[in-house]
Design a protein around this motif. Structure first.
Motif, PDB file in Angstrom:
ATOM      1  N   LYS A  97       0.829  -1.204   0.000  1.00  0.00           N
ATOM      2  CA  LYS A  97       0.000   0.000   0.000  1.00  0.00           C
ATOM      3  C   LYS A  97       0.867   1.259   0.000  1.00  0.00           C
ATOM      4  CE  LYS A  97      -4.074  -2.021   2.258  1.00  0.00           C
ATOM      5  NZ  LYS A  97      -4.952  -1.985   3.459  1.00  0.00           N
ATOM      6  N   ALA A  98       1.970   1.228   0.758  1.00  0.00           N
ATOM      7  CA  ALA A  98       2.881   2.367   0.770  1.00  0.00           C
ATOM      8  C   ALA A  98       3.474   2.606  -0.614  1.00  0.00           C
ATOM      9  CB  ALA A  98       3.991   2.135   1.797  1.00  0.00           C
ATOM     10  N   LEU A  99       3.901   1.549  -1.275  1.00  0.00           N
ATOM     11  CA  LEU A  99       4.501   1.674  -2.608  1.00  0.00           C
ATOM     12  C   LEU A  99       3.490   2.160  -3.634  1.00  0.00           C
ATOM     13  CD1 LEU A  99       6.607  -1.595  -2.529  1.00  0.00           C
ATOM     14  CD2 LEU A  99       7.544   0.714  -2.686  1.00  0.00           C
ATOM     15  N   TRP A 100       2.264   1.724  -3.508  1.00  0.00           N
ATOM     16  CA  TRP A 100       1.226   2.098  -4.470  1.00  0.00           C
ATOM     17  C   TRP A 100       0.742   3.540  -4.311  1.00  0.00           C
ATOM     18  CZ3 TRP A 100      -1.856  -2.904  -3.045  1.00  0.00           C
ATOM     19  CH2 TRP A 100      -1.288  -4.003  -3.699  1.00  0.00           C
ATOM     20  N   THR A 101       0.856   4.086  -3.114  1.00  0.00           N
ATOM     21  CA  THR A 101       0.184   5.368  -2.833  1.00  0.00           C
ATOM     22  C   THR A 101       1.126   6.517  -2.530  1.00  0.00           C
ATOM     23  OG1 THR A 101      -0.062   4.827  -0.473  1.00  0.00           O
ATOM     24  CG2 THR A 101      -1.865   4.182  -1.957  1.00  0.00           C
ATOM     25  N   GLN A 102       2.405   6.246  -2.241  1.00  0.00           N
ATOM     26  CA  GLN A 102       3.335   7.314  -1.868  1.00  0.00           C
ATOM     27  C   GLN A 102       4.329   7.595  -2.993  1.00  0.00           C
ATOM     28  OE1 GLN A 102       5.363   6.315   1.794  1.00  0.00           O
ATOM     29  NE2 GLN A 102       3.480   5.604   2.795  1.00  0.00           N
ATOM     30  N   SER A 103       4.741   8.873  -3.102  1.00  0.00           N
ATOM     31  CA  SER A 103       5.755   9.262  -4.089  1.00  0.00           C
ATOM     32  C   SER A 103       6.652  10.358  -3.499  1.00  0.00           C
ATOM     33  CB  SER A 103       5.109   9.781  -5.375  1.00  0.00           C
ATOM     34  OG  SER A 103       4.450   8.782  -6.075  1.00  0.00           O
ATOM     35  N   PRO A 104       7.888  10.061  -3.136  1.00  0.00           N
ATOM     36  CA  PRO A 104       8.493   8.727  -3.066  1.00  0.00           C
ATOM     37  C   PRO A 104       7.910   7.940  -1.894  1.00  0.00           C
ATOM     38  CG  PRO A 104       9.989  10.349  -2.182  1.00  0.00           C
ATOM     39  CD  PRO A 104       8.830  11.122  -2.736  1.00  0.00           C
ATOM     40  N   ALA A 105       8.190   6.660  -1.852  1.00  0.00           N
ATOM     41  CA  ALA A 105       7.589   5.780  -0.848  1.00  0.00           C
ATOM     42  C   ALA A 105       8.600   5.387   0.221  1.00  0.00           C
ATOM     43  CB  ALA A 105       7.046   4.518  -1.519  1.00  0.00           C
ATOM     44  N   SER A 106       8.107   5.309   1.458  1.00  0.00           N
ATOM     45  CA  SER A 106       8.927   4.870   2.583  1.00  0.00           C
ATOM     46  C   SER A 106       8.119   3.897   3.432  1.00  0.00           C
ATOM     47  CB  SER A 106       9.368   6.049   3.443  1.00  0.00           C
ATOM     48  OG  SER A 106      10.152   6.972   2.715  1.00  0.00           O
ATOM     49  N   PHE A 107       8.826   2.943   4.041  1.00  0.00           N
ATOM     50  CA  PHE A 107       8.160   1.994   4.930  1.00  0.00           C
ATOM     51  C   PHE A 107       9.180   1.457   5.924  1.00  0.00           C
ATOM     52  CE2 PHE A 107       6.625  -2.149   6.321  1.00  0.00           C
ATOM     53  CZ  PHE A 107       5.301  -1.864   6.626  1.00  0.00           C
ATOM     54  N   SER A 108       8.750   1.312   7.175  1.00  0.00           N
ATOM     55  CA  SER A 108       9.601   0.748   8.210  1.00  0.00           C
ATOM     56  C   SER A 108       8.811  -0.293   8.985  1.00  0.00           C
ATOM     57  CB  SER A 108      10.099   1.842   9.166  1.00  0.00           C
ATOM     58  OG  SER A 108      10.903   1.288  10.195  1.00  0.00           O
ATOM     59  N   GLY A 109       9.251  -1.544   8.903  1.00  0.00           N
ATOM     60  CA  GLY A 109       8.549  -2.626   9.575  1.00  0.00           C
ATOM     61  C   GLY A 109       9.516  -3.615  10.183  1.00  0.00           C
ATOM     62  N   GLU A 110       8.981  -4.764  10.604  1.00  0.00           N
ATOM     63  CA  GLU A 110       9.812  -5.792  11.217  1.00  0.00           C
ATOM     64  C   GLU A 110      10.720  -6.473  10.197  1.00  0.00           C
ATOM     65  OE1 GLU A 110      10.128  -6.710  14.438  1.00  0.00           O
ATOM     66  OE2 GLU A 110       8.849  -4.994  14.960  1.00  0.00           O
ATOM     67  N   THR A 111      10.218  -6.658   8.981  1.00  0.00           N
ATOM     68  CA  THR A 111      10.986  -7.405   7.976  1.00  0.00           C
ATOM     69  C   THR A 111      11.229  -6.621   6.697  1.00  0.00           C
ATOM     70  OG1 THR A 111       8.975  -8.409   7.038  1.00  0.00           O
ATOM     71  CG2 THR A 111      10.038  -9.582   8.851  1.00  0.00           C
ATOM     72  N   VAL A 112      10.575  -5.464   6.529  1.00  0.00           N
ATOM     73  CA  VAL A 112      10.720  -4.665   5.316  1.00  0.00           C
ATOM     74  C   VAL A 112      11.028  -3.223   5.702  1.00  0.00           C
ATOM     75  CG1 VAL A 112       9.667  -3.936   3.148  1.00  0.00           C
ATOM     76  CG2 VAL A 112       9.004  -6.123   4.171  1.00  0.00           C
ATOM     77  N   ASN A 113      12.063  -2.673   5.084  1.00  0.00           N
ATOM     78  CA  ASN A 113      12.429  -1.279   5.341  1.00  0.00           C
ATOM     79  C   ASN A 113      12.977  -0.645   4.069  1.00  0.00           C
ATOM     80  OD1 ASN A 113      12.394  -0.748   8.506  1.00  0.00           O
ATOM     81  ND2 ASN A 113      13.182  -2.832   8.189  1.00  0.00           N
TER      82      ASN A 113
END
Length: 286
Positions: free
Chosen positions: A148-164
């Motif tokens: 969802k972050a990749l589809w909706t953000q420009s540029p996109a950022s995400f910080s999680g347990e297994t994906v950053n």
């Protein structure tokens, strides 16, 4: 209530059959086509398939086409048919690549993707991919948030347990806004919770109208916890092995089903044409 079909294409399926079957389904008035995912099947496995009494997959399959590859081909030979993954095994896939495949298919098809997702049941398949089976539920949730972050953000950022990742360019974006609808598959309490927290709809499988009615109160409960209600999601159901008659169709409609997904299998195009005619009759489409 709309009607769609579920088809499985494999190494035994002639290419001309794939093209013709999609066009026949579209011409008959079905709104969509759903295709499954398994990257490998096992000759021997201890995992239990949840939709048969003996826990074995029907037909002893040896392979199916990747859903995104198959649906891209279908998209090129149709104009209105919705393209559903039924079901994409999210936690055994790299999420950034999966987001890319969903977005590209939505772009190439002009916004026709229905993204059906699930956590999977075949532990041996996870083992073959080097993916942890026990944490698949938590990873599925995080991977959906990642996409969802990749589809909706420009540029996109995400910080999680297994994906950053931070400030990445991800294009093309999906045509559908904010993204292709996410249909969560599964009938467990965890799956129904995931519908409420991450889904735009529920893809219930192998459910009679009575079995569906038993699960709907739990769905409403989970939606309420998430601050949502049933009118905010779509309800798709596949009867799978259950015989469908006109009164059965009406029972699904009365339960609030938005789309009934019917299995459609035949050995050749002549058989497929016959089967489509039978479905049209039993569903009241003709």
């Amino acid at each position: 209530m709309d009607f769609a079909v579920a088809l499985a294409y494999s190494h035994h399926t002639p290419i001309e059959y794939i093209q013709a079957s999609a066009q026949m389904v579209e011409a008959a008035g079905f709104v969509g086509i759903w295709v499954p995912e398994h990257v490998v099947f096992m000759q021997d496995y201890a995992s239990k398939y949840p939709y048969t009494d003996d826990g074995n997959l029907p037909g002893d399959p040896e392979g199916v086409l990747d859903p995104f590859t198959a649906l891209t081909f279908v998209a090129a030979h149709t104009t209105t048919l919705r393209l559903g993954t039924g079901i994409c095994l999210v936690p055994q896939r790299q999420p950034v690549y999966t987001a890319k495949m969903v977005a590209d298919l939505d772009y190439l098809s002009g916004g026709r993707v229905d993204f059906g997702v699930g956590v999977g049941w075949l532990e041996e398949e996870f083992d073959a991919l080097g993916a942890d089976f026990s944490s698949r539920g938590a990873r599925c949730d995080e991977y959906l948030d990642t996409m969802k972050a990749l589809w909706t953000q420009s540029p996109a950022s995400f910080s999680g347990e297994t994906v950053n990742f931070e400030n990445v360019h991800f294009n093309p974006k999906p045509v559908q806004n904010p993204h292709p609808p996410i249909f969560v598959g599964g009938e467990s309490n965890a799956a129904i919770r995931r519908v409420a927290t991450h889904g735009d709809g529920w893809y219930g499988y192998n459910l009679t109208p009575e079995a569906l009615a038993e699960r709907l109160p739990r769905l409403d409960e989970e939606l309420a916890k998430a601050g949502r209600s049933r009118n905010e999601i779509k309800l798709h159901v596949s009867p799978n092995r259950f015989r469908i008659e006109r009164d059965t169709v009406e029972s699904y409609r009365e339960a609030g089903v938005d789309q009934l997904v019917m299995p459609l299998f035949a050995r050749d195009l002549a058989g497929l044409e016959t089967r489509i005619s039978q479905l049209e009759e039993s569903l009241g489409m003709s």
